[in-house]
Design a protein around this motif. Sequence first.
Motif, short mmCIF file in Angstrom:
data_model
loop_
_atom_site.label_atom_id
_atom_site.label_comp_id
_atom_site.label_asym_id
_atom_site.label_seq_id
_atom_site.Cartn_x
_atom_site.Cartn_y
_atom_site.Cartn_z
N GLU A 51 -60.33 41.01 71.91
CA GLU A 51 -60.50 39.59 72.18
C GLU A 51 -61.98 39.28 72.30
O GLU A 51 -62.69 39.88 73.10
N GLY A 52 -62.41 38.36 71.50
CA GLY A 52 -63.81 37.97 71.53
C GLY A 52 -64.05 36.88 72.56
O GLY A 52 -63.17 36.52 73.33
N PRO A 53 -65.23 36.34 72.57
CA PRO A 53 -65.52 35.26 73.52
C PRO A 53 -64.73 34.01 73.18
O PRO A 53 -64.41 33.74 72.01
N ASP A 54 -64.39 33.27 74.19
CA ASP A 54 -63.62 32.05 74.02
C ASP A 54 -64.54 30.95 73.49
O ASP A 54 -65.53 30.59 74.13
N PRO A 55 -64.25 30.38 72.30
CA PRO A 55 -65.14 29.34 71.76
C PRO A 55 -65.11 28.07 72.60
O PRO A 55 -66.08 27.33 72.64
N TYR A 56 -64.00 27.84 73.31
CA TYR A 56 -63.92 26.65 74.15
C TYR A 56 -64.88 26.75 75.33
O TYR A 56 -65.51 25.76 75.72
N SER A 57 -64.98 27.94 75.91
CA SER A 57 -65.89 28.07 77.05
C SER A 57 -67.34 27.89 76.60
O SER A 57 -68.15 27.32 77.34
N GLU A 58 -67.67 28.38 75.42
CA GLU A 58 -69.03 28.17 74.91
C GLU A 58 -69.29 26.68 74.67
O GLU A 58 -70.39 26.18 74.96
N TRP A 59 -68.30 25.97 74.17
CA TRP A 59 -68.46 24.53 73.93
C TRP A 59 -68.65 23.81 75.25
O TRP A 59 -69.49 22.91 75.37
N CYS A 60 -67.85 24.21 76.26
CA CYS A 60 -67.98 23.56 77.58
C CYS A 60 -69.36 23.83 78.19
O CYS A 60 -69.96 22.93 78.79
N GLU A 61 -69.85 25.04 78.06
CA GLU A 61 -71.17 25.36 78.61
C GLU A 61 -72.27 24.58 77.90
O GLU A 61 -73.26 24.19 78.52
N GLU A 62 -72.08 24.29 76.63
CA GLU A 62 -73.11 23.58 75.88
C GLU A 62 -73.09 22.09 76.15
O GLU A 62 -74.13 21.47 76.35
N TYR A 63 -71.89 21.47 76.12
CA TYR A 63 -71.81 20.02 76.21
C TYR A 63 -71.53 19.49 77.62
O TYR A 63 -71.86 18.35 77.92
N HIS A 64 -70.91 20.28 78.48
CA HIS A 64 -70.62 19.84 79.84
C HIS A 64 -70.94 20.97 80.82
O HIS A 64 -70.04 21.54 81.45
N PRO A 65 -72.19 21.33 80.99
CA PRO A 65 -72.52 22.46 81.86
C PRO A 65 -72.24 22.18 83.34
O PRO A 65 -72.06 23.12 84.12
N GLU A 66 -72.14 20.91 83.71
CA GLU A 66 -71.93 20.59 85.12
C GLU A 66 -70.45 20.68 85.52
O GLU A 66 -70.14 20.73 86.71
N ASN A 70 -61.82 24.11 83.74
CA ASN A 70 -60.61 23.29 83.82
C ASN A 70 -60.95 21.81 83.67
O ASN A 70 -60.24 21.06 82.98
N GLU A 71 -62.02 21.36 84.33
CA GLU A 71 -62.41 19.96 84.21
C GLU A 71 -62.85 19.65 82.78
O GLU A 71 -62.53 18.59 82.24
N CYS A 72 -63.57 20.58 82.18
CA CYS A 72 -64.02 20.37 80.79
C CYS A 72 -62.84 20.33 79.84
O CYS A 72 -62.83 19.52 78.90
N SER A 73 -61.85 21.17 80.07
CA SER A 73 -60.67 21.13 79.19
C SER A 73 -59.90 19.83 79.35
O SER A 73 -59.33 19.33 78.39
N ASP A 74 -59.89 19.28 80.56
CA ASP A 74 -59.25 17.96 80.75
C ASP A 74 -60.01 16.88 79.99
O ASP A 74 -59.40 16.00 79.36
#
Length: 78
Positions: A51-66, A70-74
């Motif tokens: 299993e590689g890195p989760d692309p969603y978590s990378e997206w959340c760190e880039e566009y919504h670091p604050e 779970n909040e970013c996925s919402d």
Amino acid sequence: MTIKTDINPRWLRNLERIFEFTFKLSFILVAILSSYIIWIILFGWALLPDEGPDPYSEWCEEYHPELTYNECSDVAGW
């Protein structure tokens, strides 16, 4: 004096040999199939991809670091 003997035709003797061969071959194939199944059960985890890195978590760190993940996925609607 006559002696009655049963002589099998050649095609019947060949047919019996074919049946014997296929019967033995079926045992060999079942043994091979069983060993494959056992190997897959015992060592199948090695065939699973890593299993590689989760692309969603990378997206959340880039566009919504604050936000938390779970909040970013919402926000993103995942």
